[in-house]
Design a protein around this motif. Sequence first.
Motif, PDB file in Angstrom:
ATOM      1  N   HIS A 132       0.849  -1.205   0.000  1.00  7.93           N
ATOM      2  CA  HIS A 132       0.000   0.000   0.000  1.00  7.93           C
ATOM      3  C   HIS A 132       0.879   1.247   0.000  1.00  7.93           C
ATOM      4  O   HIS A 132       0.676   2.161  -0.812  1.00  7.93           O
ATOM      5  N   ASN A 133       1.843   1.297   0.899  1.00  9.68           N
ATOM      6  CA  ASN A 133       2.723   2.464   0.979  1.00  9.68           C
ATOM      7  C   ASN A 133       3.518   2.647  -0.310  1.00  9.68           C
ATOM      8  O   ASN A 133       3.661   3.780  -0.809  1.00  9.68           O
ATOM      9  N   ASP A 134       4.012   1.558  -0.864  1.00  7.07           N
ATOM     10  CA  ASP A 134       4.771   1.640  -2.117  1.00  7.07           C
ATOM     11  C   ASP A 134       3.904   2.166  -3.256  1.00  7.07           C
ATOM     12  O   ASP A 134       4.371   2.956  -4.091  1.00  7.07           O
ATOM     13  N   ALA A 135       2.637   1.732  -3.291  1.00 10.86           N
ATOM     14  CA  ALA A 135       1.732   2.174  -4.356  1.00 10.86           C
ATOM     15  C   ALA A 135       1.469   3.673  -4.263  1.00 10.86           C
ATOM     16  O   ALA A 135       1.428   4.372  -5.290  1.00 10.86           O
ATOM     17  N   VAL A 136       1.295   4.176  -3.049  1.00  8.65           N
ATOM     18  CA  VAL A 136       1.077   5.619  -2.875  1.00  8.65           C
ATOM     19  C   VAL A 136       2.314   6.389  -3.335  1.00  8.65           C
ATOM     20  O   VAL A 136       2.206   7.376  -4.084  1.00  8.65           O
ATOM     21  N   MET A 137       3.485   5.940  -2.909  1.00 12.11           N
ATOM     22  CA  MET A 137       4.712   6.651  -3.272  1.00 12.11           C
ATOM     23  C   MET A 137       4.968   6.609  -4.773  1.00 12.11           C
ATOM     24  O   MET A 137       5.514   7.557  -5.352  1.00 12.11           O
ATOM     25  N   ALA A 138       4.553   5.519  -5.425  1.00 12.48           N
ATOM     26  CA  ALA A 138       4.731   5.415  -6.872  1.00 12.48           C
ATOM     27  C   ALA A 138       3.658   6.176  -7.634  1.00 12.48           C
ATOM     28  O   ALA A 138       3.896   6.633  -8.763  1.00 12.48           O
ATOM     29  N   GLY A 139       2.490   6.332  -7.032  1.00  8.79           N
ATOM     30  CA  GLY A 139       1.352   6.886  -7.756  1.00  8.79           C
ATOM     31  C   GLY A 139       1.131   8.373  -7.596  1.00  8.79           C
ATOM     32  O   GLY A 139       0.331   8.962  -8.344  1.00  8.79           O
ATOM     33  N   ILE A 140       1.805   9.000  -6.630  1.00 10.26           N
ATOM     34  CA  ILE A 140       1.618  10.429  -6.385  1.00 10.26           C
ATOM     35  C   ILE A 140       2.923  11.159  -6.681  1.00 10.26           C
ATOM     36  O   ILE A 140       3.984  10.761  -6.195  1.00 10.26           O
TER      37      ILE A 140
END
Length: 236
Positions: A163-171
């Motif tokens: 989840h954290n990785d997805a946020v950092m990659a997506g924003i």
Amino acid sequence: MVEVIGAGMGRTGTYSLRLALEALGYRPCHHMSSLGEREELIPRWEAAVRGEAVDWPDLLTGFRAACDWPACSFWRELAEAFPKAKIVLTVRDPARWYASAHSTIYHFMARKPGVRGLVMRLENTFYPSLARRRALAERLIWEDTFGGRFGEPEHAMEVFRRHNDAVMAGIPADRLLVFDVREGWAPLCEFLGTAVPALPFPHVNQAESFIRTAALRRRRVLTLRRVAPEEGSAIR
């Protein structure tokens, strides 16, 4: 209009973030506890969890910020619906996060078998709003997010990391603050462009409060003594 979106999962200091944002003027800030404070929000989030079309500005009318579940599960949708909003990803050591989440929200909110399940059903009978919040959490958190496997620490921590990785990659980096609440005011205020308040950063030990309130409610249910509304609503 929502100006700050908290994308971090619950038990990463999200209640401290809520209080901090409100102290900085981003009030009110939506949080899971808002569903206990404003029960009319529950059916609207239930519809979102079912996958129905959501008018996010309408659902969050009056809120200037949002964090914790259920909002953090919809960080992509919220980031798109509020393109000028800044994103704060609260983070925590995965093992410490899991221990905290397991002893609080999972222990008291997830469906249980046997005697513990019977007690929860009694609580749900006394508090229909609590029953609906538990059902919403069951679907959104324990089933949809963790695939019914939150009781498996390694699996749950891997979901947390993804989840954290997805946020950092997506924003985009200029729109995102990766924030450990132990850092206090400085990085948050710099990111939001606000002055640092004179008051201390609100480091709230929400686990202790959560467990104390849940235990009080449980004792009163078992002795058939109704918990006062302000006590029963203190589910975080």
